[in-house]
Design an enzyme around this catalytic site. Structure first.
Site, PDB file in Angstrom:
ATOM      1  N   GLY A 260      -3.829  -7.255 -13.840  1.00 51.73           N
ATOM      2  CA  GLY A 260      -3.221  -6.473 -12.446  1.00 51.73           C
ATOM      3  C   GLY A 260      -2.286  -7.674 -11.953  1.00 51.73           C
ATOM      4  CB  THR A 261       1.025  -7.524 -12.962  1.00 51.64           C
ATOM      5  OG1 THR A 261       1.544  -6.141 -13.206  1.00 51.64           O
ATOM      6  CG2 THR A 261       1.144  -8.362 -14.517  1.00 51.64           C
TER       7      THR A 261
ATOM      8  CG  ASP B 174      -3.812  -8.639  -5.996  1.00 49.30           C
ATOM      9  OD1 ASP B 174      -3.355  -8.982  -5.182  1.00 49.30           O
ATOM     10  OD2 ASP B 174      -4.542  -7.585  -6.207  1.00 49.30           O
TER      11      ASP B 174
ATOM     12  CD  GLU C 155      -7.008  -8.101  -9.209  1.00 52.52           C
ATOM     13  OE1 GLU C 155      -6.318  -7.421  -8.723  1.00 52.52           O
ATOM     14  OE2 GLU C 155      -8.162  -7.693  -9.361  1.00 52.52           O
TER      15      GLU C 155
ATOM     16  CG  HIS D 154      -1.989   1.079   1.421  1.00 52.03           C
ATOM     17  ND1 HIS D 154      -1.540   2.374   2.173  1.00 52.03           N
ATOM     18  CD2 HIS D 154      -3.009   1.461   0.740  1.00 52.03           C
ATOM     19  CE1 HIS D 154      -2.396   3.205   1.936  1.00 52.03           C
ATOM     20  NE2 HIS D 154      -3.234   2.737   1.398  1.00 52.03           N
TER      21      HIS D 154
ATOM     22  NE  ARG E 262      -4.767   0.348  -6.717  1.00 47.72           N
ATOM     23  CZ  ARG E 262      -3.572   0.388  -7.613  1.00 47.72           C
ATOM     24  NH1 ARG E 262      -3.120   1.796  -7.944  1.00 47.72           N
ATOM     25  NH2 ARG E 262      -2.765  -0.451  -7.695  1.00 47.72           N
TER      26      ARG E 262
ATOM     27  NE  ARG F   3      -9.574  -1.605  -7.824  1.00 47.15           N
ATOM     28  CZ  ARG F   3      -8.289  -2.104  -7.412  1.00 47.15           C
ATOM     29  NH1 ARG F   3      -7.344  -2.781  -7.754  1.00 47.15           N
ATOM     30  NH2 ARG F   3      -7.784  -1.138  -6.222  1.00 47.15           N
TER      31      ARG F   3
ATOM     32  CB  CYS G 272      -3.678  -1.500 -14.611  1.00 43.34           C
ATOM     33  SG  CYS G 272      -4.544  -2.680 -13.761  1.00 43.34           S
TER      34      CYS G 272
HETATM   35  C1  PEP Z   1      -3.075  -5.136  -9.340  1.00 51.25           C
HETATM   36  O1  PEP Z   1      -3.328  -6.155  -8.455  1.00 51.25           O
HETATM   37  O2  PEP Z   1      -2.079  -5.337 -10.040  1.00 51.25           O
HETATM   38  C2  PEP Z   1      -3.644  -3.884  -9.160  1.00 51.25           C
HETATM   39  C3  PEP Z   1      -3.400  -3.110  -9.946  1.00 51.25           C
HETATM   40  O3  PEP Z   1      -4.526  -3.809  -8.128  1.00 51.25           O
HETATM   41  P1  PEP Z   1      -4.349  -3.318  -6.719  1.00 51.25           P
HETATM   42  O4  PEP Z   1      -2.707  -3.022  -6.674  1.00 51.25           O
HETATM   43  O5  PEP Z   1      -5.039  -2.354  -6.376  1.00 51.25           O
HETATM   44  O6  PEP Z   1      -4.659  -4.711  -5.986  1.00 51.25           O
HETATM   45 MG    MG Z   2      -5.312  -6.336  -7.335  1.00 53.47          MG
END
Ligand code: PEP
Ligand code: MG
Length: 490
Positions: free
Chosen positions: A377-378, A380, A356, A48, A169, A225, A442
């Site tokens: 979503g690379t 996750d 993801e 985060h 987000r 999203r 993303c």
């Molecule tokens: C991801 O999982 O790559 C993504 C972009 O979403 P987040 O980082 O918010 O989980």
């Molecule tokens: Mg994600």
């Protein structure tokens, strides 16, 4: 400073602050954006703290596990050196080094030029930079979008050449004093009526957020999203609250209300929140939540369209593992969108998902029949493909790199053989099932030059990265195109 509240307080007084935490959560956002730097002892490049800092352009060192924090004594220590809260430290977000004391700092020449503060020498560098970027734009095939959550971030991204938003987000829209009350009302609601009341309070605020973002990106696509994080993230920390309740009780204070919150926090507690009730699962369990968001998105888009604007909307359902999850969500949400638009037509509207999870990648052909776009979503996908927690990787990734157990930190550069293979499968099988499918990325890798080259190689349509990395991605996309052309001519 060791707390977000202190960081915010001092930041507002004009002090330069480095926020030091074990890790950060959405609850710390106000302190993070008031800080000049962020240092965490846990986490890593996709945690985060790192994701927020990158989006805001704040230097950060995340997952410095040599640092032992003792917030109760107001100190941290590392390598035998103890640092008190309030002492001056300097951090280097490129190397991950942390220094005691104040080091001389130098502003980026390009950023100075961009702000119109350039002298002759910097002006020359800026001109050369602009020529290089123009050349990259001319040759690149990949489009470059930005991950931006606020109108300011969207504006910044656009100034740096972003061709849309690849990921907005929506979780920050659930934070802040005014909103947290309504969010908690939604979490605590016992009846449908109470829950609806909470959504009604949130909806106009969300609508205003979307108006701002669509306006800043007018004429360009914006992928919104729907809410992804688990709900407990919008409640106070379980341990902190338990301590507070126990202390207050021992002082004989009335703790009924706080006890009720604690009970809810306990109920929502998950052993593995990253694998828990988040993403589309939240949308399924709390149908009013996504419906409220979709209504707000399309009321905002409809309003701008009627005012003569060109909002281009893409709705992204997160963390989908199965095709029926996406199908059911679309069946529920598309009528809500149509009603909110009230007959107003948009020039661009797509529904899709973030790929993801490995299961989504290997069943992409099926999911693509229900999706108009995929975005990898690379963050996750790397976490779930390796089984490496993105919030704890800092503890051992350095050793993995040193011992050559991985070619590079997979949260920084796409692991081509594993995660990359999943992306290749998903993109090929998705497009075979739906030739109109748009495919992008993303995750944080979208701003990493060698990952951008890989995205070019597997034929993605776009990469999306933090606003501050848009130029890096444009350049890497140009280099990838030139490199591919050169190797083809050999
Ligand atoms: C991801 O999982 O790559 C993504 C972009 O979403 P987040 O980082 O918010 O989980
Ligand atoms: Mg994600």
């Amino acid at each position: 400073m060791f707390t977000a509240d202190e960081a915010e307080r001092l930041g507002k007084q004009g002090e330069r602050v480095i926020l030091v935490r074990r890790e950060t959560t959405p609850d710390d956002y106000h302190g993070m954006i008031a800080a000049q730097g962020i240092l965490t002892s846990a986490g890593g490049t996709n945690s985060h703290a790192a994701v927020v800092a990158r989006g805001e352009g704040i230097p950060a060192v995340c997952g410095a596990d040599a640092i032992k924090l003792s917030p109760a004594d107001g100190t941290f220590s590392a390598n035998g050196i103890s640092v008190k809260e309030g002492d001056v430290i300097t951090i280097d977000g490129f190397t991950g080094n942390v220094y005691v004391g104040e080091l001389p700092l130098e502003e980026s020449v390009l950023e100075k030029a961009r702000a119109g503060e350039a002298q002759a020498r910097e002006e020359k560098i800026w001109k050369a930079f602009e020529a290089l970027m123009a050349h990259a734009d001319e040759v690149r095939r990949l489009r470059v979008r930005a991950n931006a959550d606020t109108p300011d971030q969207a504006k910044n991204a656009r100034e740096r050449g972003a061709e849309g938003i690849g990921l907005c987000r929506t979780e920050h829209m659930f934070l802040g004093e005014e909103r947290v009350g309504a969010v908690r009302q939604m979490i605590f609601a016992d009846t449908e009526g109470e829950e609806t009341k909470a959504y009604d309070a949130l909806a106009p605020l969300q609508r205003e957020d979307f108006v701002g973002i669509f306006r800043a990106m007018d004429g360009l696509p914006v992928t919104v999203r729907l809410l992804d994080p688990p709900l407990h993230e919008f409640l106070p920390n379980q341990v902190d609250l338990a301590v507070e309740v126990a202390l207050a009780e021992s002082r004989g204070e009335d703790v009924e209300e706080r006890k009720a919150v604690l009970q809810k926090v306990d109920e929502l507690h998950e052993a593995n929140p990253m694998l828990g009730l988040r993403g589309v699962r939240l949308g399924i369990v709390k149908p009013g939540l996504y419906a409220m968001q979709v209504r707000a998105i399309f009321e905002a888009a409809g309003q701008l369209r009627r005012e003569g604007g060109d909002p281009q909307v893409e709705v992204m359902i997160p963390l989908v593992a199965t095709a029926p999850e996406l199908r059911q969500m679309r069946d529920e949400l598309e009528p809500v969108a149509a009603e909110a638009l009230g007959g107003t037509e948009l020039s661009h509207l797509e529904w899709g998902t973030m790929v993801e999870l490995p299961r989504a990648a290997v069943t992409a052909g099926e999911i693509a029949q229900t999706a108009e776009f995929f975005s990898f979503g690379t963050n996750d996908l790397t976490q779930t493909a390796f089984g490496f927690s993105r919030d704890d990787i800092g503890k051992f990734v350095g050793m993995y790199e040193e011992r050559k157990l991985v070619p590079a930190n997979p949260f920084v550069t796409i692991d081509v053989d594993g995660v990359g293979r999943l992306m290749r499968i998903a993109s090929e099988e998705g497009r075979a099932a739906n030739p109109e499918l748009h495919v992008g990325i993303c995750g944080e890798h979208g701003g990493d030059p060698s990952s951008v080259v890989f995205c070019h190689e597997i034929g993605l349509d776009y990469v999306s990265c933090s606003p501050f990395r848009v130029e890096t991605a444009r350049l890497a996309a140009g280099q990838a195109a030139v490199g591919a052309a050169e190797s083809a001519s050999k």
